[in-house]
Design a protein around this motif. Structure first.
Motif, mmCIF file in Angstrom:
data_model
loop_
_atom_site.group_PDB
_atom_site.id
_atom_site.type_symbol
_atom_site.label_atom_id
_atom_site.label_comp_id
_atom_site.label_asym_id
_atom_site.label_seq_id
_atom_site.Cartn_x
_atom_site.Cartn_y
_atom_site.Cartn_z
ATOM 1 N N GLY A 19 12.110 16.781 -4.924
ATOM 2 C CA GLY A 19 12.850 16.562 -3.688
ATOM 3 C C GLY A 19 12.630 15.172 -3.126
ATOM 4 N N VAL A 20 11.401 14.671 -3.207
ATOM 5 C CA VAL A 20 11.099 13.326 -2.726
ATOM 6 C C VAL A 20 11.788 12.285 -3.605
ATOM 7 N N ILE A 21 11.738 12.497 -4.927
ATOM 8 C CA ILE A 21 12.396 11.566 -5.847
ATOM 9 C C ILE A 21 13.900 11.542 -5.588
ATOM 10 N N ASP A 22 14.507 12.710 -5.454
ATOM 11 C CA ASP A 22 15.951 12.796 -5.240
ATOM 12 C C ASP A 22 16.375 12.170 -3.927
ATOM 13 N N ALA A 23 15.446 12.117 -2.948
ATOM 14 C CA ALA A 23 15.775 11.490 -1.662
ATOM 15 C C ALA A 23 15.733 9.968 -1.739
ATOM 16 N N GLY A 24 15.330 9.442 -2.888
ATOM 17 C CA GLY A 24 15.314 7.991 -3.072
ATOM 18 C C GLY A 24 14.093 7.302 -2.496
ATOM 19 N N ILE A 25 13.051 8.070 -2.130
ATOM 20 C CA ILE A 25 11.821 7.482 -1.583
ATOM 21 C C ILE A 25 10.996 6.881 -2.731
ATOM 22 N N PRO A 26 10.504 5.654 -2.585
ATOM 23 C CA PRO A 26 9.621 5.093 -3.616
ATOM 24 C C PRO A 26 8.373 5.964 -3.797
ATOM 25 N N VAL A 27 8.017 6.213 -5.042
ATOM 26 C CA VAL A 27 6.919 7.120 -5.359
ATOM 27 C C VAL A 27 5.943 6.444 -6.314
ATOM 28 N N ASP A 80 8.928 18.992 4.452
ATOM 29 C CA ASP A 80 7.773 18.616 5.262
ATOM 30 C C ASP A 80 7.477 17.123 5.118
ATOM 31 N N VAL A 81 7.523 16.640 3.890
ATOM 32 C CA VAL A 81 7.206 15.237 3.628
ATOM 33 C C VAL A 81 8.282 14.331 4.221
ATOM 34 N N LEU A 82 9.525 14.646 3.971
ATOM 35 C CA LEU A 82 10.619 13.792 4.434
ATOM 36 C C LEU A 82 10.725 13.776 5.954
ATOM 37 N N GLY A 131 7.152 5.360 1.644
ATOM 38 C CA GLY A 131 6.730 5.595 0.271
ATOM 39 C C GLY A 131 5.852 6.824 0.200
ATOM 40 N N VAL A 132 5.749 7.406 -0.989
ATOM 41 C CA VAL A 132 4.940 8.608 -1.201
ATOM 42 C C VAL A 132 4.022 8.379 -2.396
ATOM 43 N N VAL A 133 2.758 8.764 -2.235
ATOM 44 C CA VAL A 133 1.799 8.749 -3.341
ATOM 45 C C VAL A 133 1.509 10.182 -3.744
ATOM 46 N N VAL A 134 1.656 10.477 -5.037
ATOM 47 C CA VAL A 134 1.283 11.777 -5.598
ATOM 48 C C VAL A 134 -0.112 11.592 -6.181
ATOM 49 N N SER A 135 -1.083 12.274 -5.610
ATOM 50 C CA SER A 135 -2.483 11.911 -5.833
ATOM 51 C C SER A 135 -3.068 12.482 -7.113
ATOM 52 N N ASN A 136 -4.281 12.029 -7.370
ATOM 53 C CA ASN A 136 -5.135 12.595 -8.411
ATOM 54 C C ASN A 136 -5.550 14.011 -8.032
ATOM 55 N N GLY A 137 -6.217 14.686 -8.936
ATOM 56 C CA GLY A 137 -6.725 16.020 -8.668
ATOM 57 C C GLY A 137 -7.205 16.665 -9.952
ATOM 58 N N PRO A 138 -7.785 17.863 -9.858
ATOM 59 C CA PRO A 138 -8.360 18.541 -11.013
ATOM 60 C C PRO A 138 -7.396 19.528 -11.662
ATOM 61 N N GLY A 139 -7.803 20.032 -12.825
ATOM 62 C CA GLY A 139 -7.102 21.147 -13.441
ATOM 63 C C GLY A 139 -5.917 20.754 -14.303
ATOM 64 N N ASP A 140 -5.174 21.786 -14.710
ATOM 65 C CA ASP A 140 -4.010 21.636 -15.576
ATOM 66 C C ASP A 140 -2.798 21.265 -14.731
ATOM 67 N N PRO A 141 -2.161 20.110 -15.004
ATOM 68 C CA PRO A 141 -1.011 19.711 -14.180
ATOM 69 C C PRO A 141 0.126 20.722 -14.219
ATOM 70 N N ALA A 142 0.296 21.403 -15.350
ATOM 71 C CA ALA A 142 1.366 22.397 -15.438
ATOM 72 C C ALA A 142 1.103 23.568 -14.501
ATOM 73 N N ALA A 143 -0.172 23.916 -14.312
ATOM 74 C CA ALA A 143 -0.515 25.013 -13.409
ATOM 75 C C ALA A 143 -0.272 24.609 -11.962
ATOM 76 N N THR A 144 -0.705 23.410 -11.588
ATOM 77 C CA THR A 144 -0.455 22.920 -10.230
ATOM 78 C C THR A 144 1.035 22.704 -10.007
#
Length: 394
Positions: A272-280, A241-243, A249-262
């Protein structure tokens, strides 16, 4: 609303209790919304910007205790809104303060702070010993708690204690899905100007796609002001969807909760975005999930970092930046891959506050470089990221 009406003090409207999971009860006066709300109790050391703090989606599921005693003199206004979509307006569940709420005395104020809290469903309690609460959190960690506000002084304290005691802690808790956008949307507003309001985004420039896990509006404004076109997509979007949007470039945003759960539903898309070589670029929760996507680990902090006066050492420039922070989890720097360089550390406790990869165009910061509230020492994060995208697309 007339100036006279706007500046009238709103006295506390009832009775309130703050009940901790260990059974401790703080008695105060109620303001804002009525009812009961459960949350993790944290303290925030910022002296200004209380509207932006309580409107920050990263505070979803938390009760914020302000260490600064006076709240309300700036009032609230639409221009300082930090929720970027309707879902994100359900952020902090409660607010704790020492003194009675101050009347607004600022020309930008559109409403009384307590009225704004009521509209947002935020329960407040004033007149409690916030220093005692802060010391307790500093020594014993952030407890689960219940905040209750009623027009009668008839609280079932045993029931409130049980509710706090049985509440799910923040570890393992997924909250981002509750505050993220539900569909793709272009973002046009830039920084707020003192005389003219929010600026308008560029017609051209690199396209930045923001993966929304509860993104703050000022992150989007900062990207626009740095010269990017911005499209926000739900955090549950796939890499495909993103690609498909052909981002620069892609920004992975802030947010609440446990990152492992999200991360259970988000990490595949991030990889997938990282592997596509897009700056993050990752920010706060996004920083933590980038670390997880690369095989790293995150840990729960005892008291977290919440405030607008946190010193961070930037190893890349050698400078100390005073930054805004709001997080209860941290990246274990020792767990990062070999191609990760630690770029920032907290000078309070040495925890990781940023890294970049030497093999791929990936960087992230734990703090909030967009401020709101707080100092603007880290605005260069956005300027540098967008400048690098412009260079690649030139």
């Amino acid at each position: 609303m007339t100036t006279t009406q706007k500046n009238q003090a709103q006295k506390p409207t009832g009775y309130a209790r703050l009940v901790l999971a260990d059974g401790t009860v703080f008695t105060g006066e109620g303001l804002g919304a009525t009812g009961e709300s459960v949350g993790e109790l944290c303290f925030n050391t910022a002296m200004t910007g209380q509207q932006e703090i309580l409107a920050d989606p990263s505070y979803a599921g938390q009760i914020v205790c302000f260490t600064f005693p006076h709240v309300g003199n700036v009032g609230t206004n639409d221009a300082d809104e930090e929720a970027s979509c309707d879902a994100a307006k359900h952020a902090a569940t409660g607010m704790v303060m020492r003194a009675d709420m101050t009347s607004p005395a600022n020309y930008r104020s559109m409403s009384h702070f307590a009225d704004w809290m009521d509209q947002r469903g935020i329960i407040g309690v004033s007149g409690v010993d916030t220093r005692a609460i802060t010391r307790r959190i500093r020594e014993s960690g952030m407890p689960m708690a219940v905040i209750a506000h009623s027009d009668t002084d008839a609280f079932d304290l045993d029931a409130l204690r049980e509710k706090a005691r049985s509440a799910q802690t923040m570890e393992g808790r997924e909250l981002a899905a509750d505050v993220m956008s539900s569909e793709n949307a272009d973002w046009k507003d830039g920084d707020w100007d003192w005389d003219t309001g929010h600026g308008v985004g560029p017609a051209d420039g690199p396209l930045v796609v923001a993966l929304d896990y509860g993104v703050k509006a000022n992150i989007l404004r900062r990207l626009v002001s740095a010269g990017a076109r911005v499209t926000v997509v739900p955090g549950k979007s796939s890499a495909k969807d993103v690609l498909a949007l052909k981002p620069d470039g892609v920004v992975v945003s802030n947010g609440p909760g446990d990152p492992a759960a999200t991360g259970r539903y988000a990490l595949d898309a991030i990889r997938g975005v990282i592997d596509a070589g897009i700056p993050v670029l990752g920010i706060c929760l996004g920083h933590q999930m980038l670390a997880l996507a690369l095989g790293g680990k995150t840990v729960k902090m005892a008291q977290g970092h919440h405030g607008a006066n946190h010193p961070v050492k930037n190893h890349e420039t050698g400078q100390v930046e005073i930054v805004s922070m709001n997080h209860g989890f941290a990246v274990d720097a020792s767990s990062l891959p070999d191609d990760a360089v630690e770029t920032h550390i907290s000078l309070f406790d040495g925890t990781n506050c940023g890294f970049r990869l030497t093999s791929r165009p990936v960087m992230s910061v734990q703090h909030h470089p967009e401020a709101s509230p707080g100092p603007q020492d880290s605005y260069a994060v956005f300027d540098g990221f967008v400048a690098s995208l412009k260079k690649e697309t030139a």
